[in-house]
Design a protein around this motif. Structure first.
Motif, PDB file in Angstrom:
ATOM      1  N   ASP A 130       0.815  -1.212   0.000  1.00 27.49           N
ATOM      2  CA  ASP A 130       0.000   0.000   0.000  1.00 27.49           C
ATOM      3  C   ASP A 130       0.851   1.266   0.000  1.00 27.49           C
ATOM      4  OD1 ASP A 130      -2.214  -1.556   0.014  1.00 27.49           O
ATOM      5  OD2 ASP A 130      -2.533  -1.453   2.175  1.00 27.49           O
ATOM      6  N   LEU A 131       2.111   1.094   0.360  1.00 30.75           N
ATOM      7  CA  LEU A 131       3.017   2.241   0.449  1.00 30.75           C
ATOM      8  C   LEU A 131       3.760   2.471  -0.870  1.00 30.75           C
ATOM      9  CD1 LEU A 131       3.936   4.150   2.774  1.00 30.75           C
ATOM     10  CD2 LEU A 131       5.855   2.588   3.127  1.00 30.75           C
ATOM     11  N   VAL A 132       4.109   1.372  -1.509  1.00 33.55           N
ATOM     12  CA  VAL A 132       4.944   1.446  -2.712  1.00 33.55           C
ATOM     13  C   VAL A 132       4.280   0.643  -3.825  1.00 33.55           C
ATOM     14  CG1 VAL A 132       7.204   0.857  -3.657  1.00 33.55           C
ATOM     15  CG2 VAL A 132       7.030   1.613  -1.288  1.00 33.55           C
ATOM     16  N   ASN A 133       4.203   1.218  -5.023  1.00 35.28           N
ATOM     17  CA  ASN A 133       3.582   0.497  -6.144  1.00 35.28           C
ATOM     18  C   ASN A 133       4.554  -0.452  -6.830  1.00 35.28           C
ATOM     19  OD1 ASN A 133       1.160   1.858  -5.771  1.00 35.28           O
ATOM     20  ND2 ASN A 133       1.799   3.558  -7.092  1.00 35.28           N
ATOM     21  N   ASP A 134       5.702   0.089  -7.206  1.00 38.71           N
ATOM     22  CA  ASP A 134       6.698  -0.698  -7.940  1.00 38.71           C
ATOM     23  C   ASP A 134       8.029  -0.606  -7.213  1.00 38.71           C
ATOM     24  OD1 ASP A 134       4.812  -0.989 -10.068  1.00 38.71           O
ATOM     25  OD2 ASP A 134       5.396   1.011 -10.780  1.00 38.71           O
ATOM     26  N   ALA A 135       8.767  -1.711  -7.194  1.00 46.34           N
ATOM     27  CA  ALA A 135      10.060  -1.675  -6.504  1.00 46.34           C
ATOM     28  C   ALA A 135      11.008  -2.717  -7.086  1.00 46.34           C
ATOM     29  CB  ALA A 135       9.873  -1.937  -5.008  1.00 46.34           C
TER      30      ALA A 135
ATOM     31  N   ASN B 139      24.933 -10.578  -8.124  1.00 49.78           N
ATOM     32  CA  ASN B 139      23.989  -9.545  -7.679  1.00 49.78           C
ATOM     33  C   ASN B 139      23.163  -9.031  -8.867  1.00 49.78           C
ATOM     34  OD1 ASN B 139      25.498  -9.877  -5.406  1.00 49.78           O
ATOM     35  ND2 ASN B 139      26.153  -7.753  -5.237  1.00 49.78           N
ATOM     36  N   PHE B 140      21.884  -8.968  -8.693  1.00 46.20           N
ATOM     37  CA  PHE B 140      21.027  -8.335  -9.695  1.00 46.20           C
ATOM     38  C   PHE B 140      19.706  -7.913  -9.057  1.00 46.20           C
ATOM     39  CE2 PHE B 140      17.861 -11.639 -10.823  1.00 46.20           C
ATOM     40  CZ  PHE B 140      18.429 -12.762 -10.219  1.00 46.20           C
ATOM     41  N   SER B 141      18.961  -7.111  -9.819  1.00 45.32           N
ATOM     42  CA  SER B 141      17.682  -6.597  -9.304  1.00 45.32           C
ATOM     43  C   SER B 141      16.540  -7.064 -10.191  1.00 45.32           C
ATOM     44  CB  SER B 141      17.695  -5.063  -9.298  1.00 45.32           C
ATOM     45  OG  SER B 141      18.677  -4.610  -8.409  1.00 45.32           O
ATOM     46  N   MET B 142      15.408  -7.240  -9.569  1.00 43.98           N
ATOM     47  CA  MET B 142      14.201  -7.594 -10.330  1.00 43.98           C
ATOM     48  C   MET B 142      13.113  -6.579  -9.990  1.00 43.98           C
ATOM     49  SD  MET B 142      14.036 -11.755 -10.163  1.00 43.98           S
ATOM     50  CE  MET B 142      14.204 -11.853  -8.406  1.00 43.98           C
ATOM     51  N   GLY B 143      12.639  -5.871 -11.015  1.00 46.63           N
ATOM     52  CA  GLY B 143      11.600  -4.864 -10.810  1.00 46.63           C
ATOM     53  C   GLY B 143      10.226  -5.511 -10.793  1.00 46.63           C
TER      54      GLY B 143
ATOM     55  N   ASP C 267      19.083 -13.339 -13.896  1.00 46.02           N
ATOM     56  CA  ASP C 267      19.598 -12.009 -14.215  1.00 46.02           C
ATOM     57  C   ASP C 267      19.272 -11.707 -15.681  1.00 46.02           C
ATOM     58  OD1 ASP C 267      20.935  -9.638 -14.232  1.00 46.02           O
ATOM     59  OD2 ASP C 267      22.928 -10.528 -14.401  1.00 46.02           O
ATOM     60  N   GLY C 268      18.601 -10.614 -15.920  1.00 41.10           N
ATOM     61  CA  GLY C 268      18.234 -10.249 -17.293  1.00 41.10           C
ATOM     62  C   GLY C 268      16.942 -10.872 -17.764  1.00 41.10           C
ATOM     63  N   GLY C 269      16.373 -11.743 -16.970  1.00 42.58           N
ATOM     64  CA  GLY C 269      15.106 -12.376 -17.354  1.00 42.58           C
ATOM     65  C   GLY C 269      13.958 -11.392 -17.250  1.00 42.58           C
ATOM     66  N   ASP C 270      12.867 -11.684 -17.960  1.00 47.30           N
ATOM     67  CA  ASP C 270      11.741 -10.751 -17.875  1.00 47.30           C
ATOM     68  C   ASP C 270      10.568 -11.316 -17.081  1.00 47.30           C
ATOM     69  OD1 ASP C 270      10.964 -12.561 -19.714  1.00 47.30           O
ATOM     70  OD2 ASP C 270      10.834 -11.178 -21.405  1.00 47.30           O
ATOM     71  N   THR C 271      10.801 -12.461 -16.428  1.00 44.96           N
ATOM     72  CA  THR C 271       9.754 -13.010 -15.549  1.00 44.96           C
ATOM     73  C   THR C 271      10.399 -13.584 -14.274  1.00 44.96           C
ATOM     74  OG1 THR C 271       9.853 -15.188 -16.568  1.00 44.96           O
ATOM     75  CG2 THR C 271       8.182 -13.670 -17.430  1.00 44.96           C
ATOM     76  N   ILE C 272       9.549 -13.762 -13.279  1.00 46.40           N
ATOM     77  CA  ILE C 272       9.955 -14.433 -12.039  1.00 46.40           C
ATOM     78  C   ILE C 272       8.914 -15.520 -11.783  1.00 46.40           C
ATOM     79  CG2 ILE C 272       8.710 -12.709 -10.625  1.00 46.40           C
ATOM     80  CD1 ILE C 272      10.789 -13.170  -8.432  1.00 46.40           C
TER      81      ILE C 272
ATOM     82  N   LYS D 162       5.324 -11.215 -14.754  1.00 42.94           N
ATOM     83  CA  LYS D 162       6.162 -10.354 -15.600  1.00 42.94           C
ATOM     84  C   LYS D 162       6.922  -9.354 -14.737  1.00 42.94           C
ATOM     85  CE  LYS D 162       2.989 -10.664 -19.478  1.00 42.94           C
ATOM     86  NZ  LYS D 162       1.832 -10.020 -20.108  1.00 42.94           N
ATOM     87  N   LEU D 163       8.184  -9.173 -15.069  1.00 42.13           N
ATOM     88  CA  LEU D 163       8.988  -8.170 -14.368  1.00 42.13           C
ATOM     89  C   LEU D 163       8.906  -6.843 -15.125  1.00 42.13           C
ATOM     90  CD1 LEU D 163      12.147 -10.311 -13.507  1.00 42.13           C
ATOM     91  CD2 LEU D 163      10.260  -9.689 -11.988  1.00 42.13           C
ATOM     92  N   MET D 164       9.408  -5.809 -14.509  1.00 43.67           N
ATOM     93  CA  MET D 164       9.377  -4.493 -15.153  1.00 43.67           C
ATOM     94  C   MET D 164      10.695  -3.764 -14.893  1.00 43.67           C
ATOM     95  SD  MET D 164       6.552  -3.001 -12.518  1.00 43.67           S
ATOM     96  CE  MET D 164       6.410  -1.407 -13.264  1.00 43.67           C
ATOM     97  N   ASP D 165      11.023  -2.853 -15.791  1.00 45.51           N
ATOM     98  CA  ASP D 165      12.232  -2.042 -15.587  1.00 45.51           C
ATOM     99  C   ASP D 165      11.882  -0.872 -14.689  1.00 45.51           C
ATOM    100  OD1 ASP D 165      14.037  -3.518 -17.105  1.00 45.51           O
ATOM    101  OD2 ASP D 165      13.275  -2.622 -18.970  1.00 45.51           O
ATOM    102  N   ILE D 166      12.583  -0.761 -13.601  1.00 49.34           N
ATOM    103  CA  ILE D 166      12.337   0.347 -12.676  1.00 49.34           C
ATOM    104  C   ILE D 166      13.649   1.087 -12.470  1.00 49.34           C
ATOM    105  CG2 ILE D 166      11.622   0.983 -10.341  1.00 49.34           C
ATOM    106  CD1 ILE D 166      10.045  -1.683 -10.294  1.00 49.34           C
ATOM    107  N   ASP D 167      13.591   2.366 -12.733  1.00 52.44           N
ATOM    108  CA  ASP D 167      14.770   3.198 -12.540  1.00 52.44           C
ATOM    109  C   ASP D 167      14.722   3.737 -11.115  1.00 52.44           C
ATOM    110  OD1 ASP D 167      17.031   4.550 -13.113  1.00 52.44           O
ATOM    111  OD2 ASP D 167      16.016   6.259 -14.053  1.00 52.44           O
ATOM    112  N   SER D 168      15.512   3.164 -10.239  1.00 52.38           N
ATOM    113  CA  SER D 168      15.474   3.665  -8.862  1.00 52.38           C
ATOM    114  C   SER D 168      16.889   3.815  -8.320  1.00 52.38           C
ATOM    115  CB  SER D 168      14.666   2.727  -7.955  1.00 52.38           C
ATOM    116  OG  SER D 168      15.372   1.549  -7.722  1.00 52.38           O
ATOM    117  N   GLU D 169      17.032   4.812  -7.492  1.00 52.70           N
ATOM    118  CA  GLU D 169      18.332   5.104  -6.909  1.00 52.70           C
ATOM    119  C   GLU D 169      18.373   4.507  -5.508  1.00 52.70           C
ATOM    120  OE1 GLU D 169      21.032   9.042  -5.882  1.00 52.70           O
ATOM    121  OE2 GLU D 169      19.007   9.257  -6.640  1.00 52.70           O
TER     122      GLU D 169
END
Lengths: 14, 257
Positions: free
Chosen positions: B21-26, B65-69, B94-99, B117-124
């Motif tokens: 409820d706090l964060v939509n995408d991460a 190490n990798f991130s999944m949006g 890593d680099g996959g488009d699904t989890i 489906k995963l998504m690209d999220i630009d986050s700092e």
């Protein structure tokens, strides 16, 4: 009429 | 490649309920240390930091190490399909488009897999420095949730004040005012029922109850909550996740215009 700080700016500046 | 198996799958369901409820995408960050997340709410007033350490999983493999949006609403929809007693396995590349989420019933007679489906999220990723706090309050998480819920029926903000008398939660609204004082109480039957106040100096800060109420969604993860307060610093509301890690919420205080 109160404001809240932006946490991104806060942590980037600390 | 990431592969993790969590016997207590309900824990992951509870984690999602406490952040969706706090964060939509991460971005979920996968490393040898564990499965973690750092994300802000859309108004940049609150930040959530989650760590599930690798040692807490029955099986944990992360080659690099990798991130999944992920969209947390969608992830929550998928995890709601897991039974509370199910074992959850997560697989991603890593680099996959699904989890893939795999749910196994305890008796192994039902196995389900869901691919999201995963998504690209630009986050700092923000570096949050260790800080000294003026006051640290540890109290039962259910008590804190009750206080936030009760006060939000009267006002929009809560003033949390810590003095040597105890911790006071105050609000005011159109219909009136409310003050709830919790004193240090360590003479309880169970340690998780204690209220413990460590105060270096008195502190009083104002916060939006909407966010505090959102944080209390993590109450099922821990019997206790720790609230760390310092003037000029965001408050930290921490729920420890037994033997696995924590979920920490950071919230900027309200300040006079």
């Amino acid at each position: 009429n109160k404001h809240q700080a932006d946490l991104e700016k806060f942590y980037n500046s600390h | 490649m990431l592969e993790l198996r969590l016997v207590q799958g309900s824990l992951l369901k509870k984690v999602l309920e406490s952040i969706k409820d706090l964060v939509n995408d991460a971005n979920f960050d996968c490393s040898a240390t564990g499965f973690s997340l750092q994300a802000m709410d859309s108004s940049h007033v609150a930040l959530v930091s989650l760590l599930l350490r690798s040692e807490g999983f029955e099986h944990y493999r992360c080659d690099k190490n990798f991130s999944m949006g992920m969209n947390l609403g969608n992830m929550s929809k998928m995890l709601k399909c897991a039974g509370n007693d199910d074992i959850i396995t997560i697989k991603g590349d890593d680099g996959g488009d699904t989890i893939t989420f795999m749910f196994e019933s305890p008796s192994q007679d039902k196995i389900a897999d869901f691919e999201m489906k995963l998504m690209d999220i630009d986050s700092e990723h923000l570096g949050i420095p260790e800080a000294e706090y003026h006051a640290i309050v540890r109290m039962p998480s259910a008590e804190f949730a009750r206080i936030c819920k009760d006060l939000s029926s009267i006002g929009d903000t809560v003033i949390i004040s810590v003095t040597k008398e105890g911790v006071k939660f105050s609000t005011k609204g159109d219909i009136g005012t409310a003050n709830i004082v919790c004193r240090q109480n360590t003479t309880v039957d169970k340690p998780e029922e204690a209220t413990i106040i460590e105060m270096q100096e008195p502190v009083s800060l104002t916060f939006a109850l909407r966010y505090m109420n959102s944080f209390t969604k993590a109450s099922p993860l821990s019997n206790t909550v720790t609230i760390s307060l310092s003037s000029e610093l965001p408050v930290v509301v921490e729920y420890k996740i037994a033997e696995m890690g924590y979920i920490r919420y950071y919230l900027a205080p309200k300040i006079e215009d």
